[in-house]
Design a protein around this motif. Structure first.
Motif, short mmCIF file in Angstrom:
data_model
loop_
_atom_site.label_atom_id
_atom_site.label_comp_id
_atom_site.label_asym_id
_atom_site.label_seq_id
_atom_site.Cartn_x
_atom_site.Cartn_y
_atom_site.Cartn_z
N LEU A 163 16.52 -7.96 -5.07
CA LEU A 163 17.31 -8.91 -4.27
C LEU A 163 18.00 -9.94 -5.16
O LEU A 163 19.13 -10.35 -4.89
CB LEU A 163 16.43 -9.58 -3.23
CG LEU A 163 15.93 -8.65 -2.12
CD1 LEU A 163 14.96 -9.38 -1.21
CD2 LEU A 163 17.07 -8.06 -1.34
N ILE A 164 17.34 -10.35 -6.23
CA ILE A 164 17.98 -11.28 -7.18
C ILE A 164 19.16 -10.61 -7.86
O ILE A 164 20.23 -11.20 -8.01
CB ILE A 164 16.95 -11.79 -8.22
CG1 ILE A 164 15.98 -12.76 -7.55
CG2 ILE A 164 17.65 -12.46 -9.40
CD1 ILE A 164 14.81 -13.16 -8.41
N TRP A 188 1.61 -6.90 -4.75
CA TRP A 188 2.34 -7.83 -5.62
C TRP A 188 3.39 -7.10 -6.44
O TRP A 188 4.48 -7.63 -6.69
CB TRP A 188 1.38 -8.57 -6.56
CG TRP A 188 0.61 -9.64 -5.86
CD1 TRP A 188 -0.74 -9.67 -5.67
CD2 TRP A 188 1.12 -10.82 -5.26
NE1 TRP A 188 -1.09 -10.80 -4.98
CE2 TRP A 188 0.04 -11.53 -4.72
CE3 TRP A 188 2.40 -11.35 -5.11
CZ2 TRP A 188 0.19 -12.73 -4.04
CZ3 TRP A 188 2.55 -12.56 -4.45
CH2 TRP A 188 1.46 -13.23 -3.93
N GLY A 200 15.82 -3.42 -2.13
CA GLY A 200 14.92 -4.58 -2.16
C GLY A 200 14.17 -4.74 -0.87
O GLY A 200 12.96 -5.06 -0.87
N TRP A 233 5.04 -4.39 -5.59
CA TRP A 233 6.17 -4.05 -4.72
C TRP A 233 6.97 -5.28 -4.33
O TRP A 233 8.20 -5.24 -4.29
CB TRP A 233 5.67 -3.32 -3.46
CG TRP A 233 5.29 -1.92 -3.75
CD1 TRP A 233 4.03 -1.41 -3.81
CD2 TRP A 233 6.18 -0.84 -4.06
NE1 TRP A 233 4.08 -0.08 -4.13
CE2 TRP A 233 5.38 0.30 -4.28
CE3 TRP A 233 7.56 -0.73 -4.16
CZ2 TRP A 233 5.93 1.53 -4.60
CZ3 TRP A 233 8.11 0.49 -4.47
CH2 TRP A 233 7.30 1.61 -4.70
N LEU A 234 6.29 -6.38 -4.05
CA LEU A 234 7.02 -7.61 -3.70
C LEU A 234 7.81 -8.13 -4.89
O LEU A 234 8.94 -8.61 -4.73
CB LEU A 234 6.04 -8.67 -3.18
CG LEU A 234 5.39 -8.35 -1.83
CD1 LEU A 234 4.41 -9.45 -1.46
CD2 LEU A 234 6.42 -8.16 -0.75
N ALA A 235 7.24 -8.03 -6.09
CA ALA A 235 7.97 -8.46 -7.29
C ALA A 235 9.18 -7.56 -7.53
O ALA A 235 10.28 -8.04 -7.85
CB ALA A 235 7.04 -8.44 -8.50
N ALA A 247 10.10 -4.44 -0.37
CA ALA A 247 9.33 -5.48 0.30
C ALA A 247 8.52 -4.89 1.46
O ALA A 247 7.36 -5.27 1.68
CB ALA A 247 10.25 -6.59 0.79
N GLY A 299 10.80 -5.82 -5.22
CA GLY A 299 11.77 -6.14 -4.17
C GLY A 299 12.50 -7.44 -4.46
O GLY A 299 13.72 -7.53 -4.28
N THR A 300 11.78 -8.44 -4.93
CA THR A 300 12.41 -9.72 -5.28
C THR A 300 13.40 -9.54 -6.42
O THR A 300 14.50 -10.10 -6.39
CB THR A 300 11.33 -10.75 -5.66
OG1 THR A 300 10.43 -10.89 -4.56
CG2 THR A 300 11.94 -12.09 -5.99
N LEU A 301 13.01 -8.77 -7.43
CA LEU A 301 13.91 -8.51 -8.55
C LEU A 301 15.19 -7.81 -8.07
O LEU A 301 16.30 -8.19 -8.47
CB LEU A 301 13.22 -7.65 -9.60
CG LEU A 301 14.08 -7.21 -10.79
CD1 LEU A 301 14.47 -8.42 -11.62
CD2 LEU A 301 13.34 -6.19 -11.63
#
Length: 148
Positions: free
Chosen positions: A21-22, A11, A36, A13-15, A40, A17-19
């Motif tokens: 990408l945003i 979670w 990002g 790493w995914l958060a 992910a 990566g999402t940050l």
């Protein structure tokens, strides 16, 4: 901090990566995209292998970041080939070297030619209407001509 690093989950790493990408969406120009994606990927690997220690996760993130960026850079460099139509979307470039008949006389250095269904403003030596001219250059929307 050490306790947090020792218990990194997918979670996190995914958060991350999402940050990244945003933030990329807001105009980083492609720099954060590959970071990002790498974050992910590490998140997916951490999900598949939950016992993966953080001492492997961080270097894996670094290697995947560099690898993905380098591969994309190489792909883009090889994909950029010269256009088959270099004058496309550059109005007037397709007229260079072609001959036309003066539609309006060149008086005071300015006149007009008709190319297709368009009248173009031209500059050159004073010539009467009906004189054949060749387009030898372009300055914005002004074509430079000379008598044939």
């Amino acid at each position: 901090m050490w306790d947090y690093l020792q218990h990194l989950s997918y979670w996190d790493w995914l958060a991350f990566g999402t940050l990244l990408l945003i933030l990329e969406v807001f105009g980083a120009g492609g720099y954060l995209l590959w970071l990002g994606v790498a974050a992910a990927c590490v998140g997916v690997l951490t999900f598949l292998f939950p016992a993966l220690p953080w001492t492997w996760q961080l270097p894996l993130f670094g290697v995947l970041s560099v690898l993905s960026a380098v591969l994309w850079w190489q792909r883009q460099r090889h994909a950029a080939k010269p256009s088959e139509q270099p004058g496309l979307n550059r109005r007037g470039q397709e007229l260079l070297g072609r001959q036309f008949v003066l539609h309006e006389a060149i008086d005071g250095g300015r006149g007009k030619i008709k190319a297709g269904d368009t009248l173009w403003l031209v500059s050159g030596p004073d010539l009467p209407a009906g004189t054949p001219v060749r387009v030898v250059g372009q300055d914005g929307v002004l074509l430079k001509v000379e008598a044939v």
